[in-house]
Enzyme design. Structure first.
Site, mmCIF file in Angstrom:
data_model
loop_
_atom_site.group_PDB
_atom_site.id
_atom_site.type_symbol
_atom_site.label_atom_id
_atom_site.label_comp_id
_atom_site.label_asym_id
_atom_site.label_seq_id
_atom_site.Cartn_x
_atom_site.Cartn_y
_atom_site.Cartn_z
ATOM 1 N N LYS A 84 0.858 -1.194 0.000
ATOM 2 C CA LYS A 84 0.000 0.000 0.000
ATOM 3 C C LYS A 84 0.887 1.235 0.000
ATOM 4 O O LYS A 84 1.765 1.377 0.875
ATOM 5 C CB LYS A 84 -0.843 -0.030 1.264
ATOM 6 C CG LYS A 84 -2.238 0.518 1.142
ATOM 7 C CD LYS A 84 -2.993 0.127 2.412
ATOM 8 C CE LYS A 84 -4.313 0.811 2.531
ATOM 9 N NZ LYS A 84 -4.922 0.532 3.833
HETATM 10 O O1 G3P Z 1 -9.135 1.789 4.852
HETATM 11 C C1 G3P Z 1 -8.950 3.105 5.307
HETATM 12 C C2 G3P Z 1 -9.596 3.287 6.598
HETATM 13 O O2 G3P Z 1 -8.929 2.579 7.597
HETATM 14 C C3 G3P Z 1 -9.787 4.707 6.983
HETATM 15 O O3 G3P Z 1 -10.970 4.754 7.651
HETATM 16 O O4 G3P Z 1 -12.687 5.656 9.124
HETATM 17 O O5 G3P Z 1 -10.274 6.326 9.447
HETATM 18 O O6 G3P Z 1 -11.586 7.171 7.499
HETATM 19 P P1 G3P Z 1 -11.396 6.065 8.475
#
Ligand code: G3P
Length: 222
Positions: A84
């Site tokens: 990634k």
């Molecule tokens: O896959 C990306 C994710 O972990 C981010 O999620 O909820 O932190 O925007 P969030």
């Protein structure tokens, strides 16, 4: 659309793997930081033993040389490890260089369709538009998925998958599937919620009550 788990928590992965619906796992530095004391390499190797599908391991370098070096190291841990990298010019260079070595990449932190197109042209295996964080900025995360899907469909040479990330609630899963995402990577809590329905619980309670009443009445018969 396939479902991945967005976590570095092994117990969550073990449980959802048992459901038989899990096609892969995504991790990131913040998710790793929640697993206090866990070693990154051990975690990724263990996940690869639990799930037979792509496991995203994120680089933390900010330059292409560093991302490529990390990518070479992480991809040696297991053939299912996907590297990634962030959606930056250095990230694109890393995608392109890792691709020539046969190493698959996931371009993350995608917030507009141009970033997704560039990542695909550089040879990314998947792109990760962050739908929840787009919604957080008062824009429409699902519109981003629809735009990317439409662009990729109109360019048959693009084989890059669309991995909807930053999934915050069950409705995001349904909408990602409808918008053309190939994968939604979901937090454990969202997947659990997606399987909950009060009518299912009420239906089970009612079926069981009827069954036990029937048994009780049969037991009363001579
Ligand atoms: O896959 C990306 C994710 O972990 C981010 O999620 O909820 O932190 O925007 P969030």
């Amino acid at each position: 659309m396939k479902i991945y788990l967005d976590t570095a928590n092994l117990e969550e992965i073990r449980e959802v793997a048992r459901w038989g619906i899990l096609s892969g796992v995504t991790t990131n530095p913040s998710l790793m930081a929640q697993e206090v004391g866990a070693d990154f390499e051990d975690t990724i190797r263990t996940i690869a033993g639990l799930v037979d599908g792509p496991i995203s391991a994120e680089t933390v370098s900010e330059d292409a040389d560093g991302m490529v070096a990390e990518g070479i190291e992480y991809s040696a841990w297991h053939s299912n490890v996907i590297i990634k990298v962030p959606s930056t010019p250095a990230g694109l260079e890393a995608v392109s260089r890792l691709g020539t070595m046969g190493i698959r990449t996931n371009v993350t932190l995608i917030f507009n369709a141009n970033q997704a197109l560039m990542a695909a042209l550089a040879g990314a295996f998947v792109v990760s538009p962050f739908v929840g964080r787009v919604d957080d900025m008062s824009h429409d995360g699902m519109e981003l998925i629809r735009e990317i899907s439409s662009i990729f469909e109109q360019n048959p040479d693009i084989r890059t998958g669309i991995l909807a990330a930053s999934i915050r609630h069950p409705r995001h899963i349904i909408e990602s599937a409808l918008a053309g995402a190939h994968i939604a990577t979901c937090p454990y809590k969202v997947l659990k919620k997606a399987m909950q329905h009060p009518l299912t619980d009420r239906g089970i309670a009612s079926f069981l009550a009827d069954w036990h009443a029937r048994e009780a009445s049969m037991a009363m018969q001579p």
